[in-house]
Design a protein around this motif. Structure first.
Motif, PDB file in Angstrom:
ATOM      1  N   ARG A 197       0.870  -1.183   0.000  1.00 51.17           N
ATOM      2  CA  ARG A 197       0.000   0.000   0.000  1.00 51.17           C
ATOM      3  C   ARG A 197       0.901   1.225   0.000  1.00 51.17           C
ATOM      4  O   ARG A 197       1.742   1.373   0.904  1.00 51.17           O
ATOM      5  CB  ARG A 197      -0.921   0.032   1.244  1.00 51.17           C
ATOM      6  CG  ARG A 197      -2.191  -0.806   1.099  1.00 51.17           C
ATOM      7  CD  ARG A 197      -3.115  -0.249   0.035  1.00 51.17           C
ATOM      8  NE  ARG A 197      -4.385  -0.939  -0.040  1.00 51.17           N
ATOM      9  CZ  ARG A 197      -4.626  -2.033  -0.738  1.00 51.17           C
ATOM     10  NH1 ARG A 197      -3.627  -2.580  -1.408  1.00 51.17           N
ATOM     11  NH2 ARG A 197      -5.812  -2.577  -0.784  1.00 51.17           N
ATOM     12  N   ASP A 198       0.739   2.073  -1.011  1.00 49.77           N
ATOM     13  CA  ASP A 198       1.552   3.288  -1.148  1.00 49.77           C
ATOM     14  C   ASP A 198       3.048   2.963  -1.142  1.00 49.77           C
ATOM     15  O   ASP A 198       3.878   3.691  -0.565  1.00 49.77           O
ATOM     16  CB  ASP A 198       1.235   4.287  -0.026  1.00 49.77           C
ATOM     17  CG  ASP A 198      -0.207   4.776  -0.116  1.00 49.77           C
ATOM     18  OD1 ASP A 198      -0.739   4.825  -1.248  1.00 49.77           O
ATOM     19  OD2 ASP A 198      -0.787   5.098   0.931  1.00 49.77           O
ATOM     20  N   HIS A 218      -2.287   2.540   7.156  1.00 52.09           N
ATOM     21  CA  HIS A 218      -2.062   3.253   5.887  1.00 52.09           C
ATOM     22  C   HIS A 218      -3.317   3.356   5.035  1.00 52.09           C
ATOM     23  O   HIS A 218      -3.465   4.296   4.258  1.00 52.09           O
ATOM     24  CB  HIS A 218      -0.965   2.553   5.077  1.00 52.09           C
ATOM     25  CG  HIS A 218       0.416   2.893   5.533  1.00 52.09           C
ATOM     26  ND1 HIS A 218       1.072   4.048   5.179  1.00 52.09           N
ATOM     27  CD2 HIS A 218       1.268   2.227   6.363  1.00 52.09           C
ATOM     28  CE1 HIS A 218       2.264   4.090   5.733  1.00 52.09           C
ATOM     29  NE2 HIS A 218       2.410   2.982   6.476  1.00 52.09           N
ATOM     30  N   ASP A 219      -4.214   2.390   5.159  1.00 49.23           N
ATOM     31  CA  ASP A 219      -5.373   2.390   4.257  1.00 49.23           C
ATOM     32  C   ASP A 219      -6.404   1.421   4.801  1.00 49.23           C
ATOM     33  O   ASP A 219      -6.131   0.648   5.733  1.00 49.23           O
ATOM     34  CB  ASP A 219      -4.928   1.959   2.847  1.00 49.23           C
ATOM     35  CG  ASP A 219      -5.948   2.364   1.780  1.00 49.23           C
ATOM     36  OD1 ASP A 219      -6.957   2.994   2.134  1.00 49.23           O
ATOM     37  OD2 ASP A 219      -5.708   2.036   0.593  1.00 49.23           O
ATOM     38  N   GLU A 220      -7.605   1.481   4.241  1.00 48.40           N
ATOM     39  CA  GLU A 220      -8.618   0.473   4.529  1.00 48.40           C
ATOM     40  C   GLU A 220      -9.332   0.126   3.234  1.00 48.40           C
ATOM     41  O   GLU A 220      -9.302   0.885   2.260  1.00 48.40           O
ATOM     42  CB  GLU A 220      -9.605   0.970   5.579  1.00 48.40           C
ATOM     43  CG  GLU A 220     -10.484   2.124   5.121  1.00 48.40           C
ATOM     44  CD  GLU A 220     -11.513   2.507   6.181  1.00 48.40           C
ATOM     45  OE1 GLU A 220     -12.512   3.122   5.781  1.00 48.40           O
ATOM     46  OE2 GLU A 220     -11.317   2.195   7.366  1.00 48.40           O
TER      47      GLU A 220
END
Length: 823
Positions: A197-198, A218-220
């Motif tokens: 992620r990223d 970082h994210d979902e």
């Protein structure tokens, strides 16, 4: 000079340009096609024609001419003229591949130039083209075969990537350790794996357990059922990866900048090489189109002439070929001696306009450097101007009617035409009152003739036909029409005017007879009679043309037979002389040997002093020598040899007519050398040895010991009858199949292979298993992430011949092995 501006659209050259553009390999050639234009430079046209013709020969005769990796990189090269700019990886890769193609093309022509005058015009084109091997070698030190920057492109880049790989490996190990711990504690599902992620490696976790794992969210996921957490233990390592990636990017830019600085001084010469590549692409496209339309290089001379034999309209040819139709070819001759202007008359829809367009299109193609479809013996020339007036040019904006637009064109033609101009006019004089329209048309025709212009003009006007008959330089032509079948023949006949067949066409479409009779009465009987005379002339000319054509064919056939007979007679005479010379040589040799032997015999008799026994032996030796000479003479006799061949042939015929002896065949007794097969099978074998009730049999390369009651004896006649029905394989193929069966393994191990590599190995293995008739095999792929197992099973689902597949028993490997069963 070309008139009007839309000349190419009127004759269909825009469609030809589009077809050639479609055959180019890259934008380089397409740009050249767009620049292709009508030329009046004889040497330039000749050069272009010969270049295209040579490339046609390359396409038809050569197999090694490179035709891939044609790239247009001129924009990239022009961009880097500014200091500080650099080429991207993809641009460098395109330069590498296209320079390689240029190098291969130049090498091809240099080799051909060394072999002689094979492709002189193309070899001259490639003579001064640079190939820049130093640039390609420099690129090879930077990029791999896939166009990516190599690790060893510089020492610094190698160190950065090595550290990057080491850091990534450490992060992966740490993440896997954290993941296994989280899975054991139930925070994370068993089938979860680390993801990106990223640009950072993270672990997918359910929202309910995100507090259980220390780190940065970082994210979902879009559904909100998964959050992606970067564990605190790998944050610093991930930061280091970001730093290394930035360093890697800076180093790659530095490498590309150095290479760009190295290339920059060579840009003008490189662009010249790409100009050569554009020319090759353009010439190649023209050559392919020439082959499509069956075009050739005619006799091209630096004078004004059209002496064409069996010319064909290329677009009409392509259209008819798709419909499985044939095009009627055009024979036309426009020369100062025969006549410069051809006045074509005939029925509507008879092919007059097509004839005119064919002349315009082919001449325009020729002077644009293209080959044209006609016979090789045709003679072509060059014109300074081509003018055309065809179609309806009425314009509301310019306040022009149909006839006004025609007159505007005629005004331009009269002002600008000369002895190097060719004028193409369709339906000359039409669009206004016939009497005055015909008078104006006749006056214009007289002006064109006095200026010694060339032209093809179609018309229905009688006064123009009379003018052509009465004035030198203008000749009549007619499109032929079949009066009996009432259909046009689309064939041009030069020498006489044609009838419009107005009455016949009106009768064919069903116009009432009283209307036709009244119309005939209005124009007068003289006009009707004249039209009939024209039709009779055309009919008679067709008849005599057919007769003349048949005579020509007969003469050509006689010439061919005469040449063949003369050639055969020369061969026979040569053979006769060779045979006589050989016979003389043999006779001289035999005579010399005989004389030597006789002298030797006389000498021996004298030396023997008349002893009877020795004299007898000497005479016997001489008789043997004479008998040997007789045998040699018989062996060298051609006639005796032929007689022997005839007798041998008759003997063979007699043997064939004799009844064939029946084969003594006992099916109950099996002996060595007999042919047998297993009961119920088709494959036959040879008995090698009989051991009591056991028999050793060779089936191809395989020896087997079988019980005698399992075998049946096969007669030779039965083998001959059944062999074509029972086998489609050669003995070599059968032996190779037997060899494959002997060495076939019941399992294959693809562990450690990549997906594509494993799938290819399994594909070959399954094919071999089906060929060998195996019932069950095992594929060892391991457990791992399950990706390899899934790829193999997706493949097996679509294989015909596979009845089922499943995991091996747990005791023998479980899900790490797939068992495949065949139908």
């Amino acid at each position: 000079m070309i008139y009007p501006k839309n000349f190419e659209q009127k004759i269909g050259f825009d469609k030809v340009r589009h077809l050639i553009t479609a055959k180019c390999l890259c934008a380089l050639g397409e740009e050249k096609v767009g620049q292709m234009a009508f030329s009046t430079d004889y040497q330039l046209i000749k050069q272009q024609l010969y270049q295209t013709n040579e490339f046609v020969r390359i396409l038809q005769e050569e197999d090694e001419f490179p035709s891939g990796n044609f790239y247009d990189v001129r924009d990239s090269l022009k961009k880097i003229r500014i200091e500080g700019t650099y080429l991207l990886e993809g641009e460098v890769f395109d330069i590498r591949r296209s320079l390689q193609v240029i190098n291969e093309i130049v090498r091809f022509f240099r080799i051909k130039a060394g072999e002689g005058d094979v492709y002189p015009y193309l070899c001259q084109l490639a003579a001064d083209v640079g190939t820049f091997p130093q640039i390609t070698k420099r690129i090879d030190t930077i990029l791999d075969k896939y166009g990516d920057v190599k690790d060893n492109a510089s020492v610094e880049l190698a160190q950065i990537r090595k550290e990057l790989s080491r850091t990534m490996s450490g992060i992966s190990k740490t993440l896997n350790s954290i993941l296994r711990l989280a899975q054991s504690e139930g925070f994370v599902d068993r089938d979860v794996a680390p993801t990106m992620r990223d640009g950072r490696l993270v672990i997918p976790v359910a929202p309910a357990f995100k507090r259980k794992l220390k780190g940065i969210v970082h994210d979902e996921s879009a559904s909100g059922k998964t959050v992606f957490i970067e564990p605190a233990e790998v944050v610093e390592a991930n930061n280091r990866i970001r730093e290394l990636e930035s360093e890697e990017k800076r180093e790659i830019i530095r490498i590309l900048t150095d290479f760009t600085n190295f290339v920059r001084p060579e840009i003008p010469d490189i662009l010249y090489s790409y100009e050569f590549l554009a020319q090759i692409d353009f010439i190649r496209a023209k050559a392919i189109f020439s082959i499509d339309i069956q075009a050739i290089l005619p006799i091209f001379e630096n004078k004004q002439q059209l002496d064409w034999i069996r010319a064909i309209h290329p677009l009409l040819f392509l259209s008819h070929r798709r419909q499985n139709k044939t095009v009627v070819p055009l024979d036309i001759e426009l020369t100062p001696e025969k006549g410069r202007v051809l006045l074509i008359s005939g029925p509507n829809a008879g092919g007059k306009s097509v004839c005119l367009k064919t002349v315009g299109l082919l001449q325009y193609m020729l002077q644009s450097g293209m080959l044209i479809p006609l016979y090789e013996s045709s003679r072509t020339g060059i014109f300074s101007d081509i003018f055309i007036d065809i179609g309806d040019e009425q314009s509301i904006e310019n306040d022009l009617s149909t006839y006004s637009s025609h007159l505007t064109n005629m005004k331009y033609f009269v002002r600008n035409c000369n002895s190097e101009s060719i004028i193409l006019i369709d339906e000359f004089g039409s669009g206004t009152e016939p009497q005055i329209g015909g008078a104006i048309a006749e006056t214009l025709l007289d002006r064109f003739n006095k200026k010694q212009s060339f032209g093809v003009i179609t018309t229905h006007y009688q006064n123009l036909k009379h003018y052509a008959d009465e004035n030198e330089g203008v000749m009549n032509g007619a499109m032929l029409y079949d009066r009996h079948e009432m259909r046009p023949l689309f064939k041009l006949s030069i020498g006489n005017p044609g009838s419009s067949f107005a009455v016949e066409i009106a009768r064919k479409i069903g116009l009432s007879e009283d209307v036709i009779a009244d119309a005939s009465r209005i124009v007068g009987q003289d006009y009707i009679d004249m039209d009939k005379y024209l039709q009779d002339i055309v009919r008679d000319k067709r008849y005599w043309e057919s007769k003349r054509q048949n005579i020509r064919q007969q003469e050509r056939r006689l010439e061919e037979l005469t040449e063949r007979y003369q050639s055969d007679l020369q061969k026979i005479e040569t053979q006769r002389k060779e045979i006589v010379a050989q016979a003389k040589a043999d006779a001289e040799r035999l005579l010399a040997d005989t004389n030597a032997r006789i002298e030797n015999t006389i000498k021996e008799i004298k030396e023997a002093q008349a002893e009877k026994e020795k004299t007898k032996n000497i005479r016997k030796s001489l008789d043997e020598f004479r008998h040997k000479l007789d045998e040699n003479n018989t062996g060298n006799d051609v006639i005796d040899g032929k007689i022997r061949k005839i007798k041998d042939r008759e003997d063979r015929k007699k043997k064939k007519q004799q009844p064939v002896k029946q084969e003594n065949f006992n099916p109950d007794v099996i002996e060595p050398g007999d042919v047998v097969r297993i009961k119920g099978q088709h494959s036959t074998g040879e008995v090698l040895e009989v051991k009591g009730k056991n028999v050793v049999v060779a089936f191809g390369a395989i020896k087997s010991t079988l019980k005698m009651d399992q075998l049946e004896k096969i007669s030779k006649n039965r083998i001959r009858k059944e062999t074509p029905k029972n086998t489609f394989l050669s003995s070599q193929t059968f032996d190779s199949m037997s060899e494959k069966k002997l060495h076939f393994k019941m399992e294959i191990d693809v562990r450690g292979m990549r997906g594509e590599e494993a799938l290819q190995a399994v594909t070959y293995y399954i094919d071999d298993a089906i060929q060998c008739g195996v019932g069950r095999v095992r594929i060892l792929h391991g457990t791992g992430t399950g990706v390899l197992r899934q790829i193999i099973r997706d493949y097996l689902k679509n294989v015909s011949g596979v009845s089922r597949f499943q995991d091996e028993h747990v005791q023998f490997g479980g899900s790490g092995i797939t068992v495949v069963e065949f139908e």
